[in-house]
Scaffold this motif. Structure first.
Motif, PDB file in Angstrom:
ATOM      1  N   VAL A   1      -3.303  -9.444   6.208  1.00 16.46           N
ATOM      2  CA  VAL A   1      -2.836  -9.136   4.825  1.00 16.46           C
ATOM      3  C   VAL A   1      -2.723  -7.556   4.831  1.00 16.46           C
ATOM      4  O   VAL A   1      -3.744  -6.737   5.051  1.00 16.46           O
ATOM      5  CB  VAL A   1      -3.805  -9.527   3.819  1.00 16.46           C
ATOM      6  CG1 VAL A   1      -2.971  -9.141   2.454  1.00 16.46           C
ATOM      7  CG2 VAL A   1      -4.137 -11.135   4.068  1.00 16.46           C
ATOM      8  N   VAL A   2      -1.499  -6.959   4.841  1.00 17.12           N
ATOM      9  CA  VAL A   2      -1.227  -5.427   4.502  1.00 17.12           C
ATOM     10  C   VAL A   2      -0.831  -5.122   3.331  1.00 17.12           C
ATOM     11  O   VAL A   2       0.077  -5.780   2.710  1.00 17.12           O
ATOM     12  CB  VAL A   2      -0.198  -5.333   5.872  1.00 17.12           C
ATOM     13  CG1 VAL A   2       0.128  -3.623   5.880  1.00 17.12           C
ATOM     14  CG2 VAL A   2      -0.415  -5.863   7.355  1.00 17.12           C
ATOM     15  N   LYS A   3      -1.583  -4.184   2.816  1.00 12.15           N
ATOM     16  CA  LYS A   3      -1.315  -3.777   1.490  1.00 12.15           C
ATOM     17  C   LYS A   3      -0.069  -3.429   1.020  1.00 12.15           C
ATOM     18  O   LYS A   3       0.621  -3.434   0.068  1.00 12.15           O
ATOM     19  CB  LYS A   3      -2.488  -2.340   0.885  1.00 12.15           C
ATOM     20  CG  LYS A   3      -2.559  -2.484  -0.441  1.00 12.15           C
ATOM     21  CD  LYS A   3      -3.643  -1.561  -0.915  1.00 12.15           C
ATOM     22  CE  LYS A   3      -4.001  -1.379  -2.125  1.00 12.15           C
ATOM     23  NZ  LYS A   3      -5.004  -0.522  -2.397  1.00 12.15           N
ATOM     24  N   GLU A   4       0.756  -2.529   1.991  1.00  5.40           N
ATOM     25  CA  GLU A   4       1.827  -2.081   1.667  1.00  5.40           C
ATOM     26  C   GLU A   4       3.096  -3.183   1.806  1.00  5.40           C
ATOM     27  O   GLU A   4       4.120  -2.783   1.438  1.00  5.40           O
ATOM     28  CB  GLU A   4       2.393  -0.831   2.646  1.00  5.40           C
ATOM     29  CG  GLU A   4       1.408   0.350   2.484  1.00  5.40           C
ATOM     30  CD  GLU A   4      -0.038   0.234   3.022  1.00  5.40           C
ATOM     31  OE1 GLU A   4      -0.839   1.017   2.776  1.00  5.40           O
ATOM     32  OE2 GLU A   4      -0.410  -0.769   3.530  1.00  5.40           O
ATOM     33  N   LEU A   5       2.839  -4.352   2.613  1.00  3.90           N
ATOM     34  CA  LEU A   5       3.699  -5.266   2.778  1.00  3.90           C
ATOM     35  C   LEU A   5       3.561  -6.792   2.158  1.00  3.90           C
ATOM     36  O   LEU A   5       4.655  -7.433   1.811  1.00  3.90           O
ATOM     37  CB  LEU A   5       3.855  -5.343   4.383  1.00  3.90           C
ATOM     38  CG  LEU A   5       4.193  -4.373   5.064  1.00  3.90           C
ATOM     39  CD1 LEU A   5       3.845  -4.958   6.726  1.00  3.90           C
ATOM     40  CD2 LEU A   5       5.379  -3.502   4.650  1.00  3.90           C
ATOM     41  N   HIS A   6       2.368  -6.898   1.565  1.00  3.93           N
ATOM     42  CA  HIS A   6       2.226  -8.327   0.940  1.00  3.93           C
ATOM     43  C   HIS A   6       2.001  -8.118  -0.403  1.00  3.93           C
ATOM     44  O   HIS A   6       1.256  -6.956  -0.829  1.00  3.93           O
ATOM     45  CB  HIS A   6       1.029  -8.897   1.575  1.00  3.93           C
ATOM     46  CG  HIS A   6       1.207  -9.403   2.918  1.00  3.93           C
ATOM     47  ND1 HIS A   6       0.551  -9.047   4.012  1.00  3.93           N
ATOM     48  CD2 HIS A   6       1.886 -10.398   3.541  1.00  3.93           C
ATOM     49  CE1 HIS A   6       1.023  -9.733   5.064  1.00  3.93           C
ATOM     50  NE2 HIS A   6       1.919 -10.517   4.754  1.00  3.93           N
TER      51      HIS A   6
END
Length: 231
Positions: free
Chosen positions: A164-169
């Protein structure tokens, strides 16, 4: 097949087993958050560990190690994978395969032949965000769905997982994934960690409370959802 790495002992890569992890080079995805960028972009430049050396190590560690995890890169790209797995199987190891699910026919054949005991399939994002997370303009979603559907039929032990990537999900990803994989056996949210080996450094992770929020969304349709990678 190019073996680019060998982690001789791990308690993490094959849950429930003391295992070795073998890293194969090359990948057909370009996930910007990938931690094995050298295997993805420059596999041909990476040092190669001879196959015989790896098998000799596994032979010596029989009775000490329980399993072997095959990862990458994307292992299913290798035409020699099945033969390699047969050699590992002859040493009586349990085998776990990590895959992005892009080659469902290979996954099905390996399961049919009894060459894997568990498959961990990466779910990059919800379908309409898949290209961003996979680093592809036109990801083959039909193949991804085929692999996921096959695993959910229960032919082999499996898990789905998402880094889980903050900038992408966003929350939308997990609401849609929850519907897509409704009834899946197990799903793991993996906290992103930045490092110098990331394909595109500079991303960040959600907080534990935020990851728990995504977990609660997935639990509406998936009975087992856990969080990994939080210190």
């Amino acid at each position: 097949m190019k073996i680019c790495g060998l982690n001789k002992t791990t308690l993490l890569d094959y849950p429930g087993k003391v295992a070795a992890t073998i890293f194969l080079g090359s990948c057909n995805f370009r996930c910007p958050f990938c931690h094995n960028s050298s295997l993805v972009l420059h596999a041909s430049r990476e040092p190669e560990i001879p196959r015989e050396e790896v098998l000799s190590f596994l032979e010596k560690r029989r009775g000490i190690l329980d399993g072997v995890c095959i990862t990458g890169g994307e292992p299913t790209l290798s035409p020699e994978l099945d033969g390699f797995l047969q050699e590992i199987r002859s040493l009586d190891y349990a085998i776990k395969l990590d895959t992005n699910g892009s080659r469902p026919d290979t996954v099905k054949e390996l399961v049919r032949r009894g060459l894997v005991d568990k498959i961990a399939m990466d779910i990059k994002a919800c379908p309409d965000n898949y290209g961003t997370l996979a680093g592809l303009l036109f990801p083959d979603l039909d193949s991804i769905r085929q692999s996921a559907d096959f695993l959910m039929e229960g032919h082999v032990d499996y898990e789905f997982r998402t880094t889980v990537v903050k900038e992408l999900h966003t929350e939308k990803d997990f609401r849609e994934i929850g519907q897509w994989l409704k009834g899946a056996k197990a799903y793991y949210l993996q906290a992103y960690k930045d490092s110098g080996e990331v394909l595109q450094p500079g991303f960040s992770s959600y907080s534990l409370d935020e990851l728990k929020r995504f977990r609660s969304i997935l639990l509406e349709t998936i009975p087992l959802v856990e969080i990994r990678g939080i210190d």
